[in-house]
Design an enzyme around this catalytic site. Structure first.
Site, mmCIF file in Angstrom:
data_model
loop_
_atom_site.group_PDB
_atom_site.id
_atom_site.type_symbol
_atom_site.label_atom_id
_atom_site.label_comp_id
_atom_site.label_asym_id
_atom_site.label_seq_id
_atom_site.Cartn_x
_atom_site.Cartn_y
_atom_site.Cartn_z
ATOM 1 N N HIS A 567 -2.180 -0.915 6.387
ATOM 2 C CA HIS A 567 -1.737 -2.123 5.685
ATOM 3 C C HIS A 567 -0.577 -1.849 4.724
ATOM 4 O O HIS A 567 0.046 -2.770 4.210
ATOM 5 C CB HIS A 567 -2.922 -2.749 4.931
ATOM 6 C CG HIS A 567 -2.822 -4.240 4.806
ATOM 7 N ND1 HIS A 567 -1.622 -4.933 4.889
ATOM 8 C CD2 HIS A 567 -3.767 -5.195 4.622
ATOM 9 C CE1 HIS A 567 -1.830 -6.224 4.745
ATOM 10 N NE2 HIS A 567 -3.134 -6.421 4.581
ATOM 11 N N ARG A 568 -0.271 -0.598 4.482
ATOM 12 C CA ARG A 568 0.901 -0.304 3.658
ATOM 13 C C ARG A 568 2.177 -0.597 4.424
ATOM 14 O O ARG A 568 3.239 -0.841 3.851
ATOM 15 C CB ARG A 568 0.906 1.170 3.224
ATOM 16 C CG ARG A 568 -0.243 1.550 2.316
ATOM 17 C CD ARG A 568 -0.301 3.031 2.118
ATOM 18 N NE ARG A 568 -0.500 3.755 3.377
ATOM 19 C CZ ARG A 568 -0.578 5.078 3.482
ATOM 20 N NH1 ARG A 568 -0.466 5.826 2.401
ATOM 21 N NH2 ARG A 568 -0.766 5.650 4.652
#
Ligand code: CAO
Length: 594
Positions: A567-568
C-alpha cells in the site's frame, strides 16, 4: 628424554570435577603452561595447564571423566633438561590451599531505623571474596538484578580471566538493593560487589564479624581481612603465591587480563542467557573467542557434551552469519525483525514491544517429536517474516471466468501431446500478468528509499512447493516468450527446485511473483509479497459455478484470484483495476495481443 606423568594440580576444594574439553591430543607438542583440558564444577570452569614442555605420548583422561588433585592427565615426553624440573608430582597448584585465606566477602551496615539491634533490616555490603592473587578480572555476566531476593551462596556475577571463569556467590541472603559492578568492570578482592537489604536477626555485637581490634569501618576499608567462615568465598580461585607457574599466575599477571571489548554492539552479555534463562555452557577460552568475534553465545547451540558450546560452534556460527545464512538477534532487531537466530525460531517479541512468546512444555500434554527445520524453511521463514512485518499488505480477491481459456488449454495440450510439453493454467497466467504489468507499471516496480524503480523487464517468479520447503524460481523475460516456451521452462525450473538444483541466478531478479495452489485446492488466500517486489498474485483451484448471463445461470469455470499489494506503492483502485484487467484477459486471451 624422559616420560613423565602430568597430573591435576591442586585445584582447591574441588573433588571429582568433570573433564569437559580436551584441548590437546597424542602427538601434540605442548609448551609449559599450555592448557591441556578444561574441567568444570557447577560453579566454575577452568583450564588445566601443563607443568612442562614436551610431546604428548598418551592421554589418560577422556571427556566426562571425573578428576581430582593428583589424577594423571597424560604422559609427556620431555627433553632431559625438562625432566629434571618436571617430575610426576605437580610442581604447583591452581586450587585453593587447604586452609584457604578466605574472607566473608561482606560487611554489614545497620539501617538508621534499627538502632535497637533486634530484628532489624540491615544493609549488607557484599564484596569480592578471596580470589587469590588475581588482579583486574573482568565481570562478564550479571546474574541478579535490583529487587531480586538473593539466597546465601546464590551467584551474583560471573568473572572471567583468559583461563578460568567463575561465579561469585553472595555471602548473605537478602533483597538486592544495588549491584555495584557492571559488565566489563575489572574487579579485585575486596571490591564492593553488591548491597543487600537483609532482615536477619542481628545485634551490634554479632552483626559485624570484625577480627579483634578491627572496627566495622576498617573492615569495610580492608577487604583482605576475613573471618574463616566464608560462605561466599569461591573455592576455585586460590592464592597463587603458593602455586607458581599455574593458571593463577597467568591470571595474576597484568598482561594476561582478558580485554573486554570496548563496545558490545551485537549483544549484551548482561542479557546473555539462553532461552530457558541459563548461562550459555562454554569454557573460558571459548567465551573469550566468542567475545573477540562479538558472537552472542546465548544464540548458539552447543555440539559438545551436554550441549557445551565449542570453538568450532563459534566458528561455524560466524561463518553462517558472514554468508548471510544466519543473523544474530541484534541484527534482526536492527532490520526490524523480532524472530530468533537464523530466522527459524521465535523471538521474544521485544523488538515490537510485544509480550513474550509463550513457552510451553509440550511433552507435558502428550508425546512429542522434535525435528530441526530445514535450511530452506529457515531462510524462507526469515524472509517471509521480514516481508510480512515491513510491508503494509492489502489483498484484493477476485474471480476470472476461464471457461474458454481452459478449453483452449486442453486443445493446446492435445495438439502438442507429442512434444512432451504440458501447458497448465499457470503458463497462461504468467503471460496474462505480463500484459497487466505493462498496463500498470507500478506493479512491476520496487521501492528504493524515496524513489520508485520502474523495471522495463518482466521476470516472473513462481512459488514452487518442494520437499525441503518453499522455493521461488524465476522465469526470465516472460514478455518475450510464448506460452509453450513458458510452460517448458517452468517445468524445468520446477524440477530443479524440487531436486534442490536451482542456481542463485535462477532464483533472483523477479519483478512480480505468482503463487499457484490451483493444482491443490482452496478458494482464496493472502500471499505475502516477495520483497523488494510490490505485489504478488495468489491463484487457487478453478471450479465450475453458475453465473448469471443476463438471461439465465450458465455453468462457467471460475478461477479465484488474490492479489496482495504494497500500500505504500499501490492504491486500492489500481489493484482493483489490475485484477479486473487480468480477469478480462483470462476470459478472452486475445487481449494479450493488444
Ligand atoms: N485450477 C484447477 N486446476 C489446476 C489449476 C487451477 N488453477 N492449476 C493447475 N491445475 C491442475 C493442472 O492442470 C494439473 O492438472 P492435471 O494433472 O490434470 O494435468 C494439476 O493441477 C497439477 O498442476 P501442477 O501443480 O503440476 O502445475 P502448475 O503449473 O499448476 O504448478 C507449480 C506448478 C510448480 C507452481 C506447482 O506444482 C506448485 O508447486 N504449486 C505450489 C505453490 C505453492 O506452494 N504456493 C504457496 C506459496 S505460499 O506458501
Amino acid at each position: 628424554m624422559a616420560l613423565i606423568e602430568i597430573k591435576v594440580p591442586d585445584i582447591g576444594d574441588f573433588s571429582d570435577v568433570s573433564v569437559i574439553e580436551l584441548l590437546v591430543k597424542p602427538g601434540d607438542s605442548v609448551k609449559k603452561e599450555q592448557s591441556l583440558i578444561t574441567v568444570e564444577s557447577d560453579k566454575a570452569s577452568m583450564e588445566i595447564p601443563c607443568s612442562a614442555s614436551g610431546v604428548i605420548r598418551e592421554l589418560k583422561v577422556k571427556l566426562g571423566d571425573k578428576v581430582h588433585e593428583g589424577s594423571v592427565l597424560l604422559m609427556l615426553e620431555t627433553s632431559s633438561e625438562h625432566s629434571s624440573s618436571s617430575s610426576s608430582e605437580p610442581t604447583s597448584s591452581i586450587g585453593a590451599p587447604s586452609t584457604p585465606k578466605s574472607i566473608p566477602g561482606a560487611s554489614q551496615v545497620m539501617s538508621p531505623e534499627t538502632k535497637d539491634g533486634s530484628l532489624a533490616k540491615i544493609r549488607v555490603e557484599v564484596k569480592i571474596p578471596d580470589i587469590g592473587d588475581f588482579k583486574d578480572v573482568s565481570v562478564i555476566e550479571l546474574l541478579a538484578k535490583t529487587g531480586d531476593r538473593i539466597e546465601v551462596d546464590q551467584s551474583l556475577i560471573t568473572i572471567e580471566s583468559d583461563k578460568a571463569s567463575m561465579e561469585i556467590p553472595s555471602s548473605h541472603a537478602g533483597v538486592l538493593v544495588e549491584l555495584k559492578v557492571k559488565i566489563g568492570d575489572k574487579v579485585n578482592i575486596g571490591d564492593l560487589l553488591a548491597v543487600l537489604e537483609s532482615s536477619e536477626r542481628v545485634n551490634q555485637e554479632t552483626s559485624v564479624p570484625s577480627p579483634p581490634g578491627v572496627s566495622p569501618q576498617a573492615l569495610l576499608e580492608s577487604p583482605a581481612l576475613s573471618t574463616p567462615s566464608a560462605p561466599g568465598a569461591p573455592a576455585a580461585f586460590a592464592d597463587p603465591s603458593s602455586s607458581p607457574g599455574l593458571p593463577n599466575k597467568a591470571l595474576a599477571s597484568p598482561g594476561s587480563s582478558p580485554e573486554v571489548a570496548p563496545s558490545l554492539p551485537l549483544h549484551q552479555p548482561a542479557h546473555n542467557l539462553t532461552a530457558n534463562g541459563k548461562i550459555p555452557h562454554a569454557s573460558p577460552s571459548v567465551r573469550k573467542f566468542a567475545r573477540e568475534l562479538a558472537v552472542p553465545l546465548d544464540e548458539l547451540k552447543g555440539s559438545g557434551p551436554k550441549g557445551r558450546i565449542t570453538h568450532e560452534d563459534v566458528q561455524s556460527f560466524t561463518r553462517s552469519v558472514m554468508l548471510g545464512n544466519a543473523a544474530t538477534k541484534a541484527q534482526q532487531i536492527k532490520t526490524g525483525l523480532s524472530q530468533g537466530g537464523s530466522g527459524s525460531g521465535v523471538g521474544s517479541g521485544a523488538a515490537l514491544g510485544l509480550i513474550p512468546w509463550p513457552v510451553v512444555d509440550f511433552a507435558k500434554f502428550g508425546p512429542i517429536e522434535r525435528k530441526p527445520m530445514s535450511r530452506i524453511k529457515k531462510i524462507s521463514g526469515a524472509n517471509l517474516h521480514r516481508n510480512w512485518v515491513m510491508i503494509p499488505h492489502v489483498t484484493n480477491h477476485d474471480d476470472a471466468d476461464i471457461t474458454e481459456l481452459e478449453a483452449f488449454r486442453v486443445l493446446t495440450n492435445k495438439e502438442n501431446e507429442k512434444s512432451g510439453v504440458k501447458v497448465t493454467m499457470l503458463a497462461f497466467l504468467i503471460k496474462a500478468c505480463v500484459a497487466c504489468l505493462k498496463k500498470f507499471p507500478e506493479f512491476n516496480s520496487s521501492l528504493d528509499g524515496e524513489d520508485l524503480v520502474y523495471k522495463s523487464y518482466y521476470n516472473i517468479g513462481f512459488a514452487a512447493d518442494t520437499p525441503n520447503g518453499l522455493m521461488v524460481p524465476v522465469l526470465k523475460n516472460a514478455d518475450s516468450k510464448g506460452v509453450l516456451q513458458i510452460s517448458q521452462e517452468m517445468a524445468e525450473l520446477a524440477k530443479k527446485a524440487r531436486d534442490g538444483k536451482l542456481s542463485p541466478a535462477e532464483m533472483t531478479g523477479a519483478t512480480f511473483t505468482i503463487s499457484s495452489l490451483g493444482g491443490i485446492g482452496g478458494r482464496y488466500f493472502n500471499p505475502i509479497i516477495n520483497a523488494p517486489e510490490v505485489s504478488i498474485l495468489g491463484v487457487c483451484k478453478s471450479s465450475t459455478q453458475p453465473v448469471w448471463n443476463g438471461k439465465e445461470f450458465a455453468p462457467r469455470l471460475i478461477l479465484p484470484l488474490s492479489l496482495s499489494w504494497d500500500h505504500r506503492v499501490i492504491d486500492g483502485a489500481s489493484a482493483a483495476r489490475f485484477n479486473a484487467y487480468l480477469g478480462q484477459i483470462l476470459s478472452d486471451f486475445r487481449r494479450v495481443l493488444l
